[in-house]
Design a protein around this motif. Structure first.
Motif, PDB file in Angstrom:
ATOM      1  N   ILE A 265       0.669  -1.336   0.128  1.00 54.49           N
ATOM      2  CA  ILE A 265       0.048  -0.072  -0.052  1.00 54.49           C
ATOM      3  C   ILE A 265       1.054   1.062   0.103  1.00 54.49           C
ATOM      4  CG2 ILE A 265      -1.737   1.316   1.405  1.00 54.49           C
ATOM      5  CD1 ILE A 265      -2.609  -1.343   2.227  1.00 54.49           C
ATOM      6  N   ARG A 268       2.279   1.501  -3.498  1.00 55.44           N
ATOM      7  CA  ARG A 268       1.090   1.504  -4.949  1.00 55.44           C
ATOM      8  C   ARG A 268      -0.164   2.178  -4.201  1.00 55.44           C
ATOM      9  NH1 ARG A 268       5.360   0.256  -7.310  1.00 55.44           N
ATOM     10  NH2 ARG A 268       5.211  -1.673  -8.424  1.00 55.44           N
ATOM     11  N   PRO A 269      -0.187   3.475  -3.983  1.00 56.86           N
ATOM     12  CA  PRO A 269      -1.609   4.183  -3.616  1.00 56.86           C
ATOM     13  C   PRO A 269      -2.720   3.900  -4.697  1.00 56.86           C
ATOM     14  CG  PRO A 269       0.005   5.759  -4.668  1.00 56.86           C
ATOM     15  CD  PRO A 269       0.837   4.403  -4.534  1.00 56.86           C
ATOM     16  N   LEU A 270      -3.743   4.201  -3.620  1.00 50.70           N
ATOM     17  CA  LEU A 270      -5.149   3.921  -4.298  1.00 50.70           C
ATOM     18  C   LEU A 270      -5.337   5.146  -5.393  1.00 50.70           C
ATOM     19  CD1 LEU A 270      -7.569   3.136  -1.552  1.00 50.70           C
ATOM     20  CD2 LEU A 270      -6.961   1.580  -3.354  1.00 50.70           C
ATOM     21  N   VAL A 271      -6.098   4.916  -6.514  1.00 45.95           N
ATOM     22  CA  VAL A 271      -6.403   6.060  -7.221  1.00 45.95           C
ATOM     23  C   VAL A 271      -7.885   6.673  -6.693  1.00 45.95           C
ATOM     24  CG1 VAL A 271      -5.451   5.072  -9.559  1.00 45.95           C
ATOM     25  CG2 VAL A 271      -8.087   4.552  -8.849  1.00 45.95           C
ATOM     26  N   PHE A 278      -8.825   4.130 -12.910  1.00 43.45           N
ATOM     27  CA  PHE A 278      -9.171   2.671 -12.668  1.00 43.45           C
ATOM     28  C   PHE A 278      -9.584   2.051 -13.873  1.00 43.45           C
ATOM     29  CE2 PHE A 278     -12.482  -0.140 -11.099  1.00 43.45           C
ATOM     30  CZ  PHE A 278     -11.807  -1.048  -9.934  1.00 43.45           C
ATOM     31  N   GLY A 288      -2.963   2.656 -13.150  1.00 44.47           N
ATOM     32  CA  GLY A 288      -3.801   2.720 -11.886  1.00 44.47           C
ATOM     33  C   GLY A 288      -2.967   2.116 -10.787  1.00 44.47           C
ATOM     34  N   GLU A 289      -3.657   1.107 -10.203  1.00 40.24           N
ATOM     35  CA  GLU A 289      -2.821   0.518  -9.101  1.00 40.24           C
ATOM     36  C   GLU A 289      -2.428  -0.984  -9.247  1.00 40.24           C
ATOM     37  OE1 GLU A 289      -7.157   2.382  -6.747  1.00 40.24           O
ATOM     38  OE2 GLU A 289      -6.557   0.322  -6.560  1.00 40.24           O
ATOM     39  N   ARG A 373      -3.635  -5.981  -7.206  1.00 43.05           N
ATOM     40  CA  ARG A 373      -3.862  -4.600  -7.196  1.00 43.05           C
ATOM     41  C   ARG A 373      -3.901  -4.183  -5.837  1.00 43.05           C
ATOM     42  NH1 ARG A 373      -8.646  -2.916  -8.033  1.00 43.05           N
ATOM     43  NH2 ARG A 373      -9.875  -5.039  -8.252  1.00 43.05           N
ATOM     44  N   THR A 374      -3.726  -2.725  -5.685  1.00 38.34           N
ATOM     45  CA  THR A 374      -3.685  -2.121  -4.334  1.00 38.34           C
ATOM     46  C   THR A 374      -5.258  -2.462  -3.617  1.00 38.34           C
ATOM     47  OG1 THR A 374      -2.556  -0.613  -5.322  1.00 38.34           O
ATOM     48  CG2 THR A 374      -3.283  -0.004  -2.969  1.00 38.34           C
ATOM     49  N   TYR A 378      -5.704  -3.379   0.361  1.00 36.98           N
ATOM     50  CA  TYR A 378      -6.560  -2.934   1.462  1.00 36.98           C
ATOM     51  C   TYR A 378      -7.548  -3.781   2.136  1.00 36.98           C
ATOM     52  CZ  TYR A 378      -5.226   1.996   1.439  1.00 36.98           C
ATOM     53  OH  TYR A 378      -4.800   3.031   1.313  1.00 36.98           O
TER      54      TYR A 378
END
Length: 496
Positions: A265, A268-271, A278, A288-289, A373-374, A378
Motif C-alpha cells: 500500500i 502503490r497508492p489507491l486512485v 481505474f 492505475g493500481e 492490485r492495491t 486494503y
C-alpha cells in the motif's frame, strides 16, 4: 505429475520456436525464441533468461490466467463461475457446465487442465534454477539475482495456486492435511512418484522460496519493471509482498498479512475516484493500481472468453443480480461506483462482465490480467486487522477503499464483529469480481454458496444445483485420474 510437467514444459518450448524472440527489456508479449538445448544444455545466461520468459508465457495458458471459448481462466474468472458471482446463461456452449454445476470428477477434462497449467510455470522456473549458477560470475551476479529471484517467486506462486484448488484445507501448521508435492527439480523420469506433502511442509517450501526471492530481488542490476508506462509485466519486490500478503491471509497469519499488505500500500497508492485511471487497468490505458499484470497481446486469448466472448458479444456467464443490475440501482456495485462502468456493459438489455474485453477501444479479448492490485491489499489488511482485534483500523481500511470507489460515499462507523467481517467479504465481491477470488474466499472461511435469484430459473439459466454446503467434497477439486494412473502415491482427495 511429472509426465504432465514434462509435457507442458516441452510443448511450450516447441511452440516458441515458430515465433520471434524478445529481449528482457521488452514487454512479455511474445514467446521467447529458444531451442531444446536451453532446456537440457544451455550455453549461456541469455538462454537461461529465455527459459524464464517461457515461465511468464506459461501464465498465459488458457487454463491459468488465459481462457478458451467458454473454458479455462482457472485463476481469473473460473472461481467466480464456481461461486455465486456469475450465473450460466442460455448462450453458453456448455463447455464449463461440469465445473459451474459442481459435477466434476477425477476424469473431468477441465480438472486435469487446471491441474496441469501451473506446472508449465513450475517446470520453467525449475530449469532456470537448475542452470543459472553455471553461468553466474562476479561480473553478472546482480543479473543472476534478478533472474533467480523471479524464478523462485514464480515457483512459489504456481504451487500456492495449485493448493487453492487441490488442498482440502489451508491450515498453516497442519501435519495431517494434505497439500500437493512441492516440485523443486525438473524431473521427467517415470519411476519418480512423489507423495503429497502436509500443509506445513508445503507452506514451509513456499515461504522458503519467497524468502530467497525477497533477498535476491533486493540486490539486482536494473529495475525489473520500467519506471513509467502502462503495465507492470514482471515480478519485482512489491509483487513478492503482495503474494505474501495473500498467502498469509489464507494461512491465518494476521500480523504478517498486515505488514506485507502495508508495504505494498505504501508503494502503490489507491486512485481516488479517478474513472480513467481505474478503468485503464483493464484496457491498458493506465497503470492505475497495478502491482503485477500478466501480459496478453493480439491473438493471445486473455481471461475473458470463459464468461464473455469479446469478438461477438456473447455472454456465457453474466454477473449475478446480487452483484449488479442493468439499472445500476440495486446489487453490490451500483452506477455511482467507478467499478460499475469499468466492469460491466449492458448488451441487448442484459448485463455483461466486460472488464477484460480488450485494450483501448479494441474488443478482441486480448487484454492484460491484473493479478495483484492495491484494492486487494486494503481488503487483505482490513480482514487481517479485523481478525486480529484491530477493528477500528480495519474499518478505516474499508472506508478508505469505498471512498476511493464510490461517489458521495459517507464513511460508516461502529461496525464490529461478524458484521464487520461480512462487510469486508462483500467488499471483496465488489472489488475483485472476475479476478479469481470468490470461490476461494468462501472456501477459506468455511461458508456456504447460495446462488441468487437466477439459479433454478430455467428461462434464464440452465444451472442446476444452487447450494454448496461447507462439508461438500466439491470445495476441493479431485486429483486427476491421469495423474493417479501415473503416480499411485498421489493420494486422492476425500470422497472421490
Amino acid at each position: 505429475m511429472f509426465k504432465m510437467v514434462k509435457y507442458f514444459a516441452f510443448s511450450l518450448c516447441i511452440a516458441s520456436l515458430v515465433l520471434q524472440g524478445c529481449s528482457k527489456k521488452e514487454l512479455v508479449d511474445l514467446y521467447p525464441e529458444f531451442n531444446l538445448d536451453a532446456l537440457a544444455n544451455p550455453s549461456n545466461i541469455k538462454q537461461v533468461e529465455d527459459v524464464l520468459l517461457g515461465a511468464y508465457a506459461a501464465f498465459r495458458n488458457a487454463n491459468y490466467f488465459g481462457s478458451g471459448s467458454g473454458t479455462g481462466s482457472g485463476w481469473a474468472i473460473m472461481p467466480d463461475v464456481l461461486s455465486d458471482n456469475l450465473y450460466e446463461t442460455l448462450q453458453t456452449l456448455s463447455n464449463s457446465r461440469a465445473m459451474a454445476d459442481w459435477l466434476y470428477q477425477p476424469n473431468t477434462a477441465q480438472v486435469a487442465t487446471l491441474y496441469a497449467a501451473p506446472y508449465g510455470v513450475i517446470a520453467n522456473a525449475n530449469i532456470v534454477l537448475r542452470d543459472i549458477d553455471k553461468f553466474t560470475t562476479s561480473a553478472n551476479q546482480l543479473l543472476a539475482n534478478r533472474l533467480k529471484g523471479q524464478a523462485y517467486a514464480m515457483r512459489a506462486m504456481a504451487h500456492f495456486d495449485l493448493m487453492r484448488y487441490f488442498a482440502v484445507k489451508y491450515d498453516r501448521n497442519s501435519t495431517t492435511d494434505l497439500a500437493l508435492y512441492y516440485s523443486t527439480q525438473f524431473i521427467v523420469q517415470p519411476n519418480v512418484r512423489p507423495a503429497r506433502m502436509s500443509n506445513k511442509q508445503y507452506y514451509d517450501s513456499i515461504f522458503n522460496d519467497l524468502s530467497k526471492a525477497t533477498t535476491l530481488l533486493g540486490n539486482v542490476d536494473a529495475p525489473i519493471n520500467p519506471v513509467t508506462g502502462l503495465t507492470r509485466p514482471y515480478i519485482d519486490l512489491p509483487v513478492i509482498n503482495a503474494l505474501l500478503a495473500r498467502i498469509y491471509l489464507y494461512a491465518g497469519m494476521w500480523p504478517e498479512a498486515i505488514a506485507a499488505a502495508t508495504r505494498v500500500i505504501n508503494d502503490r497508492p489507491l486512485v481516488n475516484l479517478d474513472q480513467a485511471a481505474f478503468s485503464g487497468m483493464y484496457n491498458q490505458t493506465s497503470r492505475g493500481e497495478i502491482i503485477w499484470n500478466v501480459q496478453f497481446e493480439t491473438g493471445q486469448q486473455g481471461p475473458t472468453f470463459l464468461a464473455y466472448f469479446a469478438t461477438n458479444g456473447r455472454s456465457y456467464f453474466r454477473p449475478a443480480l446480487e452483484i449488479a443490475t442493468v439499472a445500476g440501482t440495486t446489487g453490490l456495485i451500483r452506477s455511482n461506483d467507478i467499478r460499475y462502468s469499468a466492469f460491466f456493459t449492458t448488451m441487448s438489455g442484459e448485463q455483461s462482465l466486460t472488464k477484460f474485453r480488450g485494450k483501448g477501444t479494441v474488443t478482441d479479448g486480448s487484454t492484460n490480467f491484473p493479478v495483484f492490485r492495491t484494492g486487494e491489499m486494503y481488503l487483505i489488511r482490513a480482514e487481517a486487522r479485523a481478525r486480529n482485534a484491530q477493528e477500528g483500523p480495519a474499518l478505516d481500511d474499508l472506508n478508505a477503499l469505498r471512498a476511493a470507489r464510490i461517489n458521495g460515499y459517507i464513511p460508516v462507523t461502529g461496525v464490529t464483529g461478524a458484521l464487520l467481517l461480512e462487510a469486508i467479504a462483500n467488499e471483496r465481491r465488489r472489488e475483485l469480481v472476475g479476478e479469481g477470488h470468490r470461490f476461494f474466499d468462501l472456501k477459506r472461511t468455511t461458508r456456504t454458496i447460495t446462488r441468487g435469484s437466477t439459479c433454478g430459473n430455467q428461462a434464464i439459466s440452465p444451472a442446476g444445483d444452487c447450494q454448496l454446503n461447507p462439508t461438500d467434497r466439491e470445495w476441493t477439486l479431485p486429483i486427476p485420474e491421469s495423474v493417479r494412473n501415473a503416480n499411485e502415491n498421489a493420494q486422492q482427495n476425500p470422497d472421490y
